[in-house]
Scaffold this motif. Structure first.
Motif, PDB file in Angstrom:
ATOM      1  N   ALA A 122       1.133  -1.021   0.071  1.00  0.00           N
ATOM      2  CA  ALA A 122       0.167  -0.162   0.101  1.00  0.00           C
ATOM      3  C   ALA A 122       0.769   1.233   0.003  1.00  0.00           C
ATOM      4  O   ALA A 122       0.189   2.090  -0.607  1.00  0.00           O
ATOM      5  CB  ALA A 122      -0.686  -0.125   1.070  1.00  0.00           C
ATOM      6  N   CYS A 123       2.130   1.196   1.066  1.00  0.00           N
ATOM      7  CA  CYS A 123       2.484   2.036   0.892  1.00  0.00           C
ATOM      8  C   CYS A 123       3.240   2.663  -1.049  1.00  0.00           C
ATOM      9  O   CYS A 123       3.709   3.814  -0.475  1.00  0.00           O
ATOM     10  CB  CYS A 123       4.071   1.843   1.647  1.00  0.00           C
ATOM     11  SG  CYS A 123       3.355   2.052   3.692  1.00  0.00           S
ATOM     12  N   LEU A 177      -6.062   0.309  -2.143  1.00  0.00           N
ATOM     13  CA  LEU A 177      -6.999  -0.116  -1.319  1.00  0.00           C
ATOM     14  C   LEU A 177      -7.875  -1.783  -1.783  1.00  0.00           C
ATOM     15  O   LEU A 177      -7.632  -2.748  -1.315  1.00  0.00           O
ATOM     16  CB  LEU A 177      -8.023   0.557  -0.460  1.00  0.00           C
ATOM     17  CG  LEU A 177      -8.140   1.327   0.628  1.00  0.00           C
ATOM     18  CD1 LEU A 177      -9.111   2.340   0.807  1.00  0.00           C
ATOM     19  CD2 LEU A 177      -6.999   1.154   1.600  1.00  0.00           C
ATOM     20  N   ALA A 178      -8.658  -1.520  -2.966  1.00  0.00           N
ATOM     21  CA  ALA A 178      -8.474  -2.673  -3.392  1.00  0.00           C
ATOM     22  C   ALA A 178      -7.333  -3.871  -4.575  1.00  0.00           C
ATOM     23  O   ALA A 178      -7.880  -5.161  -3.791  1.00  0.00           O
ATOM     24  CB  ALA A 178      -8.974  -2.967  -4.756  1.00  0.00           C
ATOM     25  N   ALA A 179      -6.356  -3.234  -4.419  1.00  0.00           N
ATOM     26  CA  ALA A 179      -4.898  -4.114  -4.396  1.00  0.00           C
ATOM     27  C   ALA A 179      -5.153  -4.400  -3.691  1.00  0.00           C
ATOM     28  O   ALA A 179      -5.176  -5.957  -3.646  1.00  0.00           O
ATOM     29  CB  ALA A 179      -3.943  -3.288  -5.672  1.00  0.00           C
ATOM     30  N   SER A 180      -4.424  -4.602  -2.497  1.00  0.00           N
ATOM     31  CA  SER A 180      -4.425  -4.880  -0.771  1.00  0.00           C
ATOM     32  C   SER A 180      -4.939  -5.840  -1.045  1.00  0.00           C
ATOM     33  O   SER A 180      -4.719  -7.277  -0.101  1.00  0.00           O
ATOM     34  CB  SER A 180      -4.330  -3.832  -0.448  1.00  0.00           C
ATOM     35  OG  SER A 180      -3.296  -3.030  -0.658  1.00  0.00           O
ATOM     36  N   PRO A 225      -7.406  -4.487   9.068  1.00  0.00           N
ATOM     37  CA  PRO A 225      -7.119  -3.071   9.360  1.00  0.00           C
ATOM     38  C   PRO A 225      -5.505  -2.130   9.456  1.00  0.00           C
ATOM     39  O   PRO A 225      -6.111  -0.785   9.399  1.00  0.00           O
ATOM     40  CB  PRO A 225      -7.792  -3.417  10.547  1.00  0.00           C
ATOM     41  CG  PRO A 225      -8.466  -4.446  10.404  1.00  0.00           C
ATOM     42  CD  PRO A 225      -7.454  -5.220   9.557  1.00  0.00           C
ATOM     43  N   VAL A 226      -4.992  -2.907  10.267  1.00  0.00           N
ATOM     44  CA  VAL A 226      -3.489  -2.215   9.895  1.00  0.00           C
ATOM     45  C   VAL A 226      -3.118  -1.818   8.852  1.00  0.00           C
ATOM     46  O   VAL A 226      -2.749  -0.829   8.221  1.00  0.00           O
ATOM     47  CB  VAL A 226      -2.851  -3.030  10.130  1.00  0.00           C
ATOM     48  CG1 VAL A 226      -1.311  -2.948  10.671  1.00  0.00           C
ATOM     49  CG2 VAL A 226      -3.234  -4.074  11.934  1.00  0.00           C
ATOM     50  N   VAL A 227      -3.819  -2.157   7.786  1.00  0.00           N
ATOM     51  CA  VAL A 227      -3.670  -2.422   6.473  1.00  0.00           C
ATOM     52  C   VAL A 227      -3.735  -0.839   5.960  1.00  0.00           C
ATOM     53  O   VAL A 227      -3.475   0.654   5.405  1.00  0.00           O
ATOM     54  CB  VAL A 227      -4.031  -2.958   4.814  1.00  0.00           C
ATOM     55  CG1 VAL A 227      -3.490  -2.843   3.765  1.00  0.00           C
ATOM     56  CG2 VAL A 227      -2.774  -4.407   5.603  1.00  0.00           C
ATOM     57  N   VAL A 228      -5.355  -0.499   6.279  1.00  0.00           N
ATOM     58  CA  VAL A 228      -5.759   0.615   5.664  1.00  0.00           C
ATOM     59  C   VAL A 228      -5.365   1.860   6.750  1.00  0.00           C
ATOM     60  O   VAL A 228      -4.943   2.729   6.778  1.00  0.00           O
ATOM     61  CB  VAL A 228      -7.171   0.372   6.980  1.00  0.00           C
ATOM     62  CG1 VAL A 228      -8.184   1.653   6.544  1.00  0.00           C
ATOM     63  CG2 VAL A 228      -8.244  -0.858   5.385  1.00  0.00           C
TER      64      VAL A 228
END
Length: 545
Positions: A373-374, A411-414, A450-453
């Motif tokens: 995501a980063c 977000l979609a790719a994650s 949730p951590v990814v978000v």
């Protein structure tokens, strides 16, 4: 008869040296932040490996048991054949060496593509070459700066291992090997940057070479009869280095000679093409590709499909191997009383070791998804730094819509990566003979979203306020948060420190039930950070690289 070219005057040489120094200073400015983040994060990871080893294997008897993994093909394929694992440095080189090499290698590829082909895409290379300096000399200057940055990273890893208790000579040799590995793939990308005229394609091909090198190493380690294949891949050279006992100098020679040879080839190829051109140019008679050009989000999706495929491939392979060793880990814990005691101190349910293993690996996949995501928000920053954003904003496209498209894609790719990783973990576990339910495998990975978000929101907030730190700062926070949870738990750090890591607030799914309240809080904080980052982006100036 043609006259020989006149010898350069002293004034001309002075101007040339000044130009080369200016090129070096610019390159240093472009890579210094990334180098600092890479050096600190890899050094910290090396420290974690040694400290975890000392905590998990406190005596000689427990350390000898690690060598039993050499009989497990799945473990050998992922981490290599155990060598000198009865020492802290040898264990770190075996358990984390391949990952440290992969991280530094990927960084080297991306940074090389940015310095070489990226400078030509932005037009800065033409301005530089208007000065009295040849293209080959400019390329060589960039490569020397990259070599220095990679050397700093290797030295940081060596120093961290030594200070943590590993043998100094072996640590220096291992750090030199990691630096040689990264420099090798910097050389690979330097060559592909001369062959292809698009930065994305040059880095994509170089990354594919790195991936193929890892697959070849996996095949080499799958059985003793295929061991000779290790000499055909830089990953195999790292395996053969044996830094902490009976070092093999041939492997070190290959790691140091390969980048020199590839760099020389790149300099030679640079002299064979024009600035902005390539040895393999796209045909100008090809039919126009108008798909996914209907908006900024669609264009961003089209521009990053190749890298997403690379992430999918890498995470899928890693997840398959992770699942395939689940039964081996369970059997190992059942046979080793000292290891069971250590896991019991960490709070593991010894009746559900396989589920505990999946929960622990789920945290690692959460880290990988956060790093993706980063990187994806960093793609927005790259578009801005290259000057394309200014052209986009002259159209009826608002800043909010443009950045919102990038956020949605991240977000979609994650979510896609998480689903694929969970499926691969489950498939690998079943293939390896472990009794794992699909719900448990999916829960262990999806539990970290949730951590990814939250970390995606942090990346957007950094992009809106300090765009040049977008990837470096957000990725560093993700890595540190993961390390605080893993090493802090193992070493009984105070709860106040552990609470700083968002990973610490996750339940260990599937051993424990999903905790909705922490997940909702982290998701909400991530969304607030997203909104704040978008608002900050709308108010700041568009900045270049």
């Amino acid at each position: 008869m043609a006259k020989a070219a006149p010898a350069p005057t002293a004034a001309h040489q002075v101007r040339r040296h000044r130009t080369e120094a200016a090129i070096a200073r610019l390159a240093v400015r472009l890579v210094r932040r990334g180098t600092l983040v890479l050096a600190l994060s890899t050094a910290l990871y090396a420290v974690v490996e040694v400290l975890t080893y000392l905590a998990a294997y406190p005596d000689a008897a427990s350390r000898r048991t690690i060598a039993t993994f050499q009989d497990n093909p799945a473990v050998r394929m992922l981490q290599g054949i155990p060598h000198a694992v009865d020492t802290p440095g040898g264990f770190a080189a075996w358990d984390a060496g391949w990952l440290l090499a992969a991280i530094t290698g990927i960084w080297a590829v991306l940074t090389t593509g940015r310095l070489l082909r990226g400078e030509e895409e932005t037009g800065r290379a033409e301005s530089v070459l208007a000065a009295p300096v040849r293209a080959g000399r400019a390329l060589l200057t960039h490569l020397l700066v990259l070599a220095a940055a990679i050397a700093v990273t290797g030295a940081a890893i060596a120093a961290a291992l030594t200070l943590s208790g590993a043998a100094a000579a072996g640590s220096a040799l291992f750090g030199l090997g990691v630096a040689g590995f990264a420099a090798t793939f910097a050389g690979v990308c330097a060559v592909t940057a001369q062959v292809f005229e698009v930065r994305r394609r040059a880095t994509g091909v170089a990354t594919a070479v790195l991936g193929a090198s890892f697959l070849l190493r996996m095949a080499a380690n799958s059985s003793d009869s295929r061991g000779w294949l290790r000499w055909l891949t830089p990953f195999g050279w790292m395996d053969e280095l044996h830094a902490y006992r009976d070092p093999r100098w041939t492997a070190l020679l290959l790691l140091l000679a390969a980048p020199v040879l590839l760099g020389a080839v790149a300099v030679r190829l640079r002299a064979m093409r024009d600035t902005g051109g390539a040895l393999i140019a796209d045909s100008d008679s090809r039919r126009a590709r108008l798909g996914l050009l209907g908006g900024p989000a669609a264009f961003a999706w089209r521009g990053t499909q190749g890298m997403l495929i690379g992430w999918l491939t890498g995470i899928t392979l890693y997840a398959l191997v992770t699942g395939s060793v689940a039964k081996a880990v369970t059997d190992f814990v059942a046979e080793q009383a000292s290891y069971r005691e250590m896991l019991q101190r960490l709070g593991w349910d010894l009746q559900r070791v396989t589920e505990g293993y999946l929960g622990t690996m789920g945290l690692l996949f959460g880290l990988l998804l956060s790093l993706h995501a980063c990187w994806r928000i960093g793609a927005a920053r790259a578009e801005e730094a290259a000057g394309r954003l200014e052209s986009t904003l002259t159209r009826p496209v608002s800043r909010r819509r443009w950045l919102g498209g990038h956020i949605l894609l991240a977000l979609a790719a994650s979510l896609l990566l998480a689903a694929v990783a969970a499926l691969a973990v489950w498939a690998g576990s079943v293939a390896g003979g472990a009794d794992v339910e699909a719900a448990g495998a999916f829960g262990s990975v999806l539990n970290t979203l949730p951590v990814v978000v939250l970390l995606t929101g942090l990346a957007v907030l950094v992009y809106g306020t300090a765009p040049r730190l977008t990837v470096g700062l957000s990725a560093a926070v993700a890595v540190i948060a993961y390390l605080v949870e893993t090493i802090g738990t193992a070493l009984d750090w105070p709860g106040r420190v552990l609470d700083l890591s968002p990973f610490h607030h996750l339940a260990t799914v599937p051993v424990e039930p999903f905790e909705p309240l922490p997940a909702a809080v982290m998701t909400g904080l991530g969304l607030l950070a997203l909104l704040a980052g978008v608002a900050a982006f709308e108010r700041r100036d568009v900045t270049g690289d």
